[in-house]
Design a protein around this motif. Structure first.
Motif, PDB file in Angstrom:
ATOM      1  N   PRO A   1       5.830   9.252  10.665  1.00  0.00           N
ATOM      2  CA  PRO A   1       5.403  10.068   9.512  1.00  0.00           C
ATOM      3  C   PRO A   1       5.114   9.252   8.252  1.00  0.00           C
ATOM      4  O   PRO A   1       4.362   9.710   7.390  1.00  0.00           O
ATOM      5  CB  PRO A   1       6.594  11.013   9.282  1.00  0.00           C
ATOM      6  CG  PRO A   1       7.361  11.000  10.550  1.00  0.00           C
ATOM      7  CD  PRO A   1       7.184   9.637  11.113  1.00  0.00           C
TER       8      PRO A   1
ATOM      9  N   ALA B   1       1.417   8.108   8.920  1.00  0.00           N
ATOM     10  CA  ALA B   1       0.421   9.051   9.433  1.00  0.00           C
ATOM     11  C   ALA B   1      -0.396   9.766   8.369  1.00  0.00           C
ATOM     12  O   ALA B   1      -1.362  10.451   8.707  1.00  0.00           O
ATOM     13  CB  ALA B   1       1.098  10.077  10.340  1.00  0.00           C
ATOM     14  N   ASP B   2      -0.052   9.605   7.096  1.00  0.00           N
ATOM     15  CA  ASP B   2      -0.915  10.218   6.083  1.00  0.00           C
ATOM     16  C   ASP B   2      -2.225   9.448   5.942  1.00  0.00           C
ATOM     17  O   ASP B   2      -3.238  10.009   5.512  1.00  0.00           O
ATOM     18  CB  ASP B   2      -0.198  10.289   4.731  1.00  0.00           C
ATOM     19  CG  ASP B   2       0.162   8.923   4.187  1.00  0.00           C
ATOM     20  OD1 ASP B   2       0.620   8.075   4.975  1.00  0.00           O
ATOM     21  OD2 ASP B   2      -0.027   8.693   2.984  1.00  0.00           O
ATOM     22  N   GLY B   3      -2.229   8.156   6.331  1.00  0.00           N
ATOM     23  CA  GLY B   3      -3.443   7.367   6.188  1.00  0.00           C
ATOM     24  C   GLY B   3      -3.937   6.724   7.463  1.00  0.00           C
ATOM     25  O   GLY B   3      -5.002   6.095   7.465  1.00  0.00           O
TER      26      GLY B   3
ATOM     27  N   ARG C   1      -4.116   6.993  12.017  1.00  0.00           N
ATOM     28  CA  ARG C   1      -3.900   7.727  13.262  1.00  0.00           C
ATOM     29  C   ARG C   1      -2.907   6.916  14.088  1.00  0.00           C
ATOM     30  O   ARG C   1      -3.219   5.813  14.537  1.00  0.00           O
ATOM     31  CB  ARG C   1      -5.209   7.913  14.028  1.00  0.00           C
ATOM     32  CG  ARG C   1      -5.058   8.697  15.325  1.00  0.00           C
ATOM     33  CD  ARG C   1      -6.356   8.706  16.106  1.00  0.00           C
ATOM     34  NE  ARG C   1      -6.217   9.430  17.373  1.00  0.00           N
ATOM     35  CZ  ARG C   1      -7.096   9.369  18.368  1.00  0.00           C
ATOM     36  NH1 ARG C   1      -8.193   8.619  18.258  1.00  0.00           N
ATOM     37  NH2 ARG C   1      -6.886  10.047  19.483  1.00  0.00           N
TER      38      ARG C   1
ATOM     39  N   PRO D   1       3.471  15.494  -1.692  1.00  0.00           N
ATOM     40  CA  PRO D   1       2.519  15.147  -0.634  1.00  0.00           C
ATOM     41  C   PRO D   1       2.824  15.913   0.649  1.00  0.00           C
ATOM     42  O   PRO D   1       3.984  16.235   0.935  1.00  0.00           O
ATOM     43  CB  PRO D   1       2.739  13.642  -0.446  1.00  0.00           C
ATOM     44  CG  PRO D   1       4.112  13.366  -0.996  1.00  0.00           C
ATOM     45  CD  PRO D   1       4.303  14.351  -2.109  1.00  0.00           C
ATOM     46  N   ALA D   2       1.772  16.216   1.380  1.00  0.00           N
ATOM     47  CA  ALA D   2       1.945  16.924   2.651  1.00  0.00           C
ATOM     48  C   ALA D   2       2.724  16.049   3.631  1.00  0.00           C
ATOM     49  O   ALA D   2       2.561  14.823   3.659  1.00  0.00           O
ATOM     50  CB  ALA D   2       0.592  17.292   3.231  1.00  0.00           C
ATOM     51  N   ILE D   3       3.565  16.671   4.418  1.00  0.00           N
ATOM     52  CA  ILE D   3       4.333  15.950   5.431  1.00  0.00           C
ATOM     53  C   ILE D   3       3.510  15.899   6.714  1.00  0.00           C
ATOM     54  O   ILE D   3       3.134  16.946   7.251  1.00  0.00           O
ATOM     55  CB  ILE D   3       5.680  16.638   5.689  1.00  0.00           C
ATOM     56  CG1 ILE D   3       6.512  16.649   4.405  1.00  0.00           C
ATOM     57  CG2 ILE D   3       6.432  15.941   6.811  1.00  0.00           C
ATOM     58  CD1 ILE D   3       7.789  17.446   4.520  1.00  0.00           C
ATOM     59  N   PRO D   4       3.189  14.707   7.217  1.00  0.00           N
ATOM     60  CA  PRO D   4       2.380  14.631   8.432  1.00  0.00           C
ATOM     61  C   PRO D   4       3.072  15.315   9.609  1.00  0.00           C
ATOM     62  O   PRO D   4       4.298  15.250   9.764  1.00  0.00           O
ATOM     63  CB  PRO D   4       2.250  13.121   8.676  1.00  0.00           C
ATOM     64  CG  PRO D   4       2.459  12.499   7.332  1.00  0.00           C
ATOM     65  CD  PRO D   4       3.464  13.376   6.645  1.00  0.00           C
TER      66      PRO D   4
ATOM     67  N   ARG E   1       3.234  -0.655   5.674  1.00  0.00           N
ATOM     68  CA  ARG E   1       2.200   0.166   5.051  1.00  0.00           C
ATOM     69  C   ARG E   1       1.335  -0.665   4.095  1.00  0.00           C
ATOM     70  O   ARG E   1       0.095  -0.586   4.116  1.00  0.00           O
ATOM     71  CB  ARG E   1       2.839   1.342   4.324  1.00  0.00           C
ATOM     72  CG  ARG E   1       1.833   2.288   3.656  1.00  0.00           C
ATOM     73  CD  ARG E   1       0.833   2.812   4.704  1.00  0.00           C
ATOM     74  NE  ARG E   1      -0.220   3.568   4.074  1.00  0.00           N
ATOM     75  CZ  ARG E   1      -0.221   4.905   4.000  1.00  0.00           C
ATOM     76  NH1 ARG E   1       0.783   5.607   4.507  1.00  0.00           N
ATOM     77  NH2 ARG E   1      -1.230   5.532   3.451  1.00  0.00           N
TER      78      ARG E   1
ATOM     79  N   GLY F   1      -1.528  11.950  12.336  1.00  0.00           N
ATOM     80  CA  GLY F   1      -2.499  11.389  11.417  1.00  0.00           C
ATOM     81  C   GLY F   1      -3.908  11.875  11.657  1.00  0.00           C
ATOM     82  O   GLY F   1      -4.210  12.484  12.694  1.00  0.00           O
TER      83      GLY F   1
END
Length: 297
Positions: free
Chosen positions: A56, A59-61, A63, A8-11, A288, A31
């Motif tokens: 972090p 912040a993938d889901g 703001r 997965p991308a790192i925010p 989360r 985010g």
């Protein structure tokens, strides 16, 4: 053949400053711009630095916006002669920051000083609050135990002697105590925390800013009934993650929330004041999962 990562991308966390009423207000932001907002409100004597590891992970889901109050962290520290260091003023500053950033609705993570700042926002704009995450932040008199006695004496008698009697609260010994007392595994607590916080406390003029805020904290207590009415009337989804060994905001301050928020999810953690430093691996999944269930996208 080019390898394509499936990780997965790192925010990316951005470090920004906004001018609010002529004061530079620093904030961390990460985010998607169109995602639900999570507003992280820090305590004493720290700053948005306390959320550096959590941001972090959300912040993938979401703001995520984490400001520093004036006089804290990287925000400006205007002179006390021209700027009122009060919780009412902080709430107004954060309110204007959220408006400037287009955050018209948000979930709030409130801790320590962040609780009265956030709850003042909530009673001013109840329709904006989507959910609450409460970590060692008070809204009930049951949570103001022995640690607060000399501060209460200052509220009752605003004298130079009472003020001077609180100077131990801004010393390195006390700052380190807040990060280490009641913790189960000190190897999890970075010394950077108290070194960074103390360097900022030791800036010229900052001690008096903090002493002003100790005095002004007394203005929050009469608002507790209004905070509690907000809980009862609006019933925001609430997650309570509380370091039960905290001597500043001890466990008895956590349970009364359930009187007004009987559906709140309460987790008492075997940790201290800055539980997020020791229990990130426990708290982040709880936070989360709670947000994913309770906050509409």
């Amino acid at each position: 053949m080019q390898h394509v990562s499936t990780a997965p991308a790192i925010p990316v966390v951005h470090y920004r400053t906004a001018s609010i009423d002529g004061v530079d207000v620093f904030y961390r932001e990460a985010g998607p711009a169109n995602a639900p907002v999570v507003l992280l409100l820090h305590g004493f004597p720290t700053s948005s630095h306390m959320f550096r590891n959590l941001i972090p992970l959300l912040a993938d889901g979401y703001r995520v916006i984490a400001p520093d109050y004036p006089g804290f962290g990287q925000s400006g520290s205007p002179d006390r002669a021209s700027f009122a260091y009060s919780f009412a003023h902080y709430a107004d500053i954060i309110d204007k920051l959220t408006v400037k950033l287009g955050a018209s609705r948000y979930s709030m993570y409130v801790m320590d000083y962040g609780a009265p700042v956030g709850y003042r926002l909530a009673i001013a704009h109840p329709e904006r609050v989507q959910a609450l995450i409460v970590q060692n932040g008070n809204a009930y008199t049951e949570g103001l135990e022995a640690f607060w006695d000399p501060i209460k004496a200052y509220w009752a008698e605003d004298t130079p002697a009472r003020r001077q009697a609180l100077e131990w609260l801004v010393t390195l010994e006390t700052t380190k105590f807040q990060y280490t007392d009641g913790m189960g595994d000190l190897s999890r607590i970075s010394p950077d925390n108290w070194i960074v916080d103390q360097a900022l406390l030791d800036r010229p003029g900052n001690r008096d800013i903090q002493l002003d805020l100790f005095r002004d904290y007394g203005t929050n207590v009469p608002l507790y009934p209004q905070f509690q009415a907000f809980f009862r009337e609006r019933k925001p989804p609430t997650l309570i993650v509380w370091g039960k060994n905290d001597k500043i905001f001890p466990e008895p301050g956590a349970h009364p929330y359930l009187r007004d928020l009987p559906d709140a999810e309460l987790h008492l953690l075997d940790s201290g004041h800055f539980a997020l430093e020791e229990k990130l691996d426990v708290m982040a999944p709880l936070i989360r999962e709670f947000l994913d269930r309770k906050v509409s996208r």
